[in-house]
Design an enzyme around this catalytic site. Structure first.
Site, short mmCIF file in Angstrom:
data_model
loop_
_atom_site.label_atom_id
_atom_site.label_comp_id
_atom_site.label_asym_id
_atom_site.label_seq_id
_atom_site.Cartn_x
_atom_site.Cartn_y
_atom_site.Cartn_z
NE ARG A 32 -1.77 -1.32 3.44
CZ ARG A 32 -2.91 -1.88 3.81
NH1 ARG A 32 -3.89 -1.16 4.25
NH2 ARG A 32 -3.08 -3.18 3.74
CB THR A 33 3.88 2.39 1.74
OG1 THR A 33 3.35 2.09 3.03
CG2 THR A 33 4.69 3.66 1.83
CE LYS A 73 21.02 -4.17 -5.98
NZ LYS A 73 20.95 -2.74 -5.97
NE ARG A 101 8.29 0.65 3.51
CZ ARG A 101 7.04 0.32 3.85
NH1 ARG A 101 6.62 -0.92 3.72
NH2 ARG A 101 6.21 1.24 4.32
CG HIS A 120 5.92 4.61 7.51
ND1 HIS A 120 5.94 5.37 6.37
CD2 HIS A 120 5.14 3.54 7.23
CE1 HIS A 120 5.20 4.76 5.43
NE2 HIS A 120 4.71 3.65 5.94
#
Lengths: 305, 439
Positions: A59-60, A87, A109, A137
């Site tokens: 949703r964000t 990574k 995020r 947040h």
């Protein structure tokens, strides 16, 4: 006020009361765009917003993407591996590579606290924190403020109670900072295993008795509960949590009849909140979601215009 | 160290007019020292010089036994991109140190005599400091199987420690302490209750709450120190507690010493100079383990230094490259460099009146020599001429360019410091003489 002091939104910690009010006012003025038949206006045409998500989000991310698109910005989403070690590229290298493609805003995020702050030190683009670790947040707290302000007219002097895993919730962290900055009294409650080390450092008061914590609250914010934290159960079981800390109609009987019920989503129905509570007319959970788009539109326009 | 031009040149040397501070002889007054063949020949109020003896005039300077740092990480073998034995010794000499005890968390770890011998050999080649390798307690710090203490000591190991991976199993720690009795060996403990600290990246408290970082509670250190002291009492082993950082730990050690338990302790300059506030802004240069604590702890550490509860100031010099520090706070490596800032930070305590100049020398030279059982720590005639000359007043700003370490992870860069070593002599030979004051 016509501009925010910093082009980065790393957290509520770095926003002043005036800046927060300014963002909320802007969000309010932009909200009606969302109700029009053609939900798109041109101010950010030719601007690029990169959504860099090192952690899954539905949703964000959708909310940020919609906010950018409503303002005609070009958006690109990147889901990246959580750890730079896995990574093989450091966060700073990732930042520099994205920077080389000249985006205007990086919405980010990341599972680690402070990662957007690090990013902000290394790029010329604006950085918006869409959630960092257990830290902040900010856009969620802003949309919570907006929702409460719409209903109660003002934040100043109201009583807000937050129930759940306060220590590991970036929503709780930003909410406590945001509501206290705007003059509210914030009480936190829930299992003592889920309290931060020094809640007072954020401006919150602790009340372990749920009944006493909610009986005079104007707003009750219920947090999503996650049983496992770094391989440890902070509570004996979901069943026990529901019985002792879950917000039910029965527990709500001591609360004010007009108190607002909020939840950042997604809800574990029947665990932290009974379905009847989530669906009751005191619940403003879906309004929060709508306001989320408006608040994020406000952040983008204030940063870029 | 022998056969070089400088050793011949400095065959004899007279240090004249400095303030000699040597607690081992109760000296704290102006005086002269004659060095001959790398050894302290004579120390007196006034020694008559001759034209054939090179003479150094040291009015206003402090002349102290060479500083000894019993807790450093030299990173070799395995992480030479962070530091080598040579660069670590250069940083040590520049900081006024003549001896360093290096922790065993290298790659491979110092769990075998071959690694111990390698370190000693490399240090001999560098010839910039006496280097005393600390070996691991358990093989590759696995927390299970004891290393060969006898063989390691024979090769030159000075003490045993599993350093940052402390022995979690209390039974294994008991075995290590019991076995150490056969050799009268020293056990150094990085005391940390791992389940309590797991996942933590800074001190648990106000700042960790504000920054949303997982905290390490003070009790993680205090519980482990209590356990280690209880085991030392049970076994009679010689225990040394590394980098004490909390008020509670100081209290526990003070009580243990009061009961006559054979325990000694050290702290690092950052624990009496900084607090958790330094982490604000996710400053990875303020990340170390144990973490920086609160003002209350900082003051208790200073009190512990003052009353002798804490025996030693050791740096925990922990070089890391920019790769380990320019990253997310949670991913950043623990530790800071310390060899070149220890002396000015200790002198700051002296200036504040918290400790006396002889206290400082005791904490940074005499006591570490006694605890490790090594030469040095004194200027008595017959001792090796390991001597540090200090200008206690000279102001300077610490910068990466000034640093001799290969790594630049110091929270003190840009800080205005006061006082430093201006000459370091190892066995009468200069290992640090930036202004070439040696005749």
């Amino acid at each position: 006020m016509s501009k925010l002091r910093s082009r980065h939104i790393t957290g509520i910690l770095n926003l002043s009361r005036e800046e927060i009010a300014f963002i909320l006012d802007t969000a309010e003025s932009l909200k009606d765009i969302l109700e029009r038949p053609i939900k798109k206006v041109p101010p950010l045409r030719g601007r690029t917003v990169v959504h860099l998500f090192f952690e899954p989000s539905t949703r964000t991310r959708l909310s940020f993407e919609l906010a950018a698109k409503r303002l005609s910005a070009d958006t690109i989403g990147i889901s990246a591996a959580a750890s730079s070690v896995v990574k093989g590229e450091t966060l700073i290298d990732t930042a520099r590579n994205i920077e080389a493609m000249r985006p205007d805003v990086i919405v980010m995020r990341h599972p680690m606290s402070g990662a957007p702050h690090l990013m902000a030190r290394h790029v010329k683009s604006a950085v918006i924190n869409a959630g960092d670790g257990i830290n902040e947040h900010p856009s969620q707290a802003l949309l919570d403020l907006m929702t409460v302000r719409e209903h109660l007219g003002s934040i100043d002097g109201i009583k807000v109670t937050i129930i759940g895993d306060i220590a590991h919730s970036r929503v709780a962290h930003s909410d406590i900072l945001a509501f206290t900055k705007m003059g509210a009294k914030v009480t936190v409650s829930g299992p003592a295993t889920m309290l931060p080390a020094v809640p007072e450092a954020l401006g919150a008061r602790v009340c372990l008795d749920i009944g006493k914590a909610i009986n005079d609250a104007d707003v009750i914010i219920v947090l999503r509960i996650q049983k496992e934290r770094q391989g440890h159960s902070l509570i004996p079981s979901a069943r026990e949590y529901a019985a002792c800390f879950g917000l039910t109609m029965e527990k709500l009987s001591v609360a004010r009849p007009d108190c607002l019920i909020m939840h950042p989503g997604p809800i574990n129905r029947g665990i932290e909140m009974a379905p009847e509570v989530a669906d009751s007319d005191r619940s403003v959970i879906l309004e929060q979601v709508t306001n989320g788009v408006a608040v994020r539109m406000a952040l983008l326009s204030l940063i870029l215009l | 160290m022998s056969g070089t031009d400088s050793s011949i040149r400095n065959d004899r040397l007279l240090l004249k007019g400095g303030r000699i501070i040597d607690p081992s002889q109760g000296m704290n007054a102006k005086g002269d020292i004659l060095v001959e063949h790398g050894t302290i020949k004579k120390i007196d109020r006034a020694i008559e010089g001759t034209s054939r003896v090179p003479t150094l005039h040291l009015e206003g300077k402090w002349v102290v036994p060479g500083l000894i740092d019993m807790h450093v990480h030299l990173r070799e073998p395995g992480e030479e991109y962070k530091e080598t034995i040579r660069t670590g010794c250069m940083a040590g000499a520049a900081g006024g140190f003549t001896a360093l005890a290096c922790m065993p968390n290298t790659f491979p770890a110092n769990s075998t005599s071959s690694v111990t011998r390698f370190i000693i050999e490399r240090a001999r080649e560098a010839a910039l400091a006496r280097v005393y390798p600390i070996a691991t307690i358990t093989r590759d710090q696995d927390g299970k199987q004891l290393t060969e203490f006898g063989d390691l000591l024979e090769a030159g190991a000075i003490a045993f420690s599993d350093d940052g991976l402390p022995v979690e199993d209390s039974f294994v720690m008991r075995l290590a302490m019991e076995y150490s009795l056969n050799f009268d060996a020293l056990i150094i403990s990085h005391s940390e209750d791992l389940p309590l600290s797991r996942g933590g990246v800074m001190n648990e408290g106000r700042i960790s709450t504000v920054l949303g970082l997982k905290g390490i509670p003070k009790v993680a250190e205090e519980i482990a120190i209590s356990r280690d002291i209880a085991l030392a009492e049970l076994t009679g082993a010689r225990l040394h507690i590394a980098h004490v950082s909390t008020k509670g730990s100081v209290d526990i050690i003070r009580r243990a010493k009061g009961r006559g338990i054979k325990v000694t302790a050290e702290t690092a300059p950052h624990y009496f100079s900084l607090t958790e506030e330094a982490v604000m802004g996710y400053n990875t240069l303020a990340k170390m383990n144990p973490p920086l604590r609160t003002e209350e702890d900082r003051l208790a550490i200073i009190e512990g230094l003052r009353d002798g509860t804490i025996d030693v100031i050791a740096t925990d010099h922990a070089p890391h490259s920019i790769l380990e520090k320019e990253c997310e706070f949670e991913l950043a490596a623990n530790g800071i460099t310390g060899l070149e800032t220890a002396l000015p930070l200790a002198l700051e305590l002296v200036r504040q009146g918290a400790i006396s100049p002889p206290d400082m020398v005791r904490l940074m030279s005499e006591r570490p020599a006694l605890i490790l059982g090594v030469e040095g720590g004194t200027l008595k005639p017959g001792s090796p001429a390991d001597i540090t000359v200090i200008d206690p007043d000279i102001p300077f700003t610490f910068t990466p360019e000034l640093s001799h370490s290969k790594s630049h992870n110091s929270p003190f860069y840009g800080c205005k410091l006061q006082g430093k070593a201006i000459l370091t002599l190892l066995g009468g030979v200069a290992t640090y003489d930036p202004d070439v004051i040696l005749p």
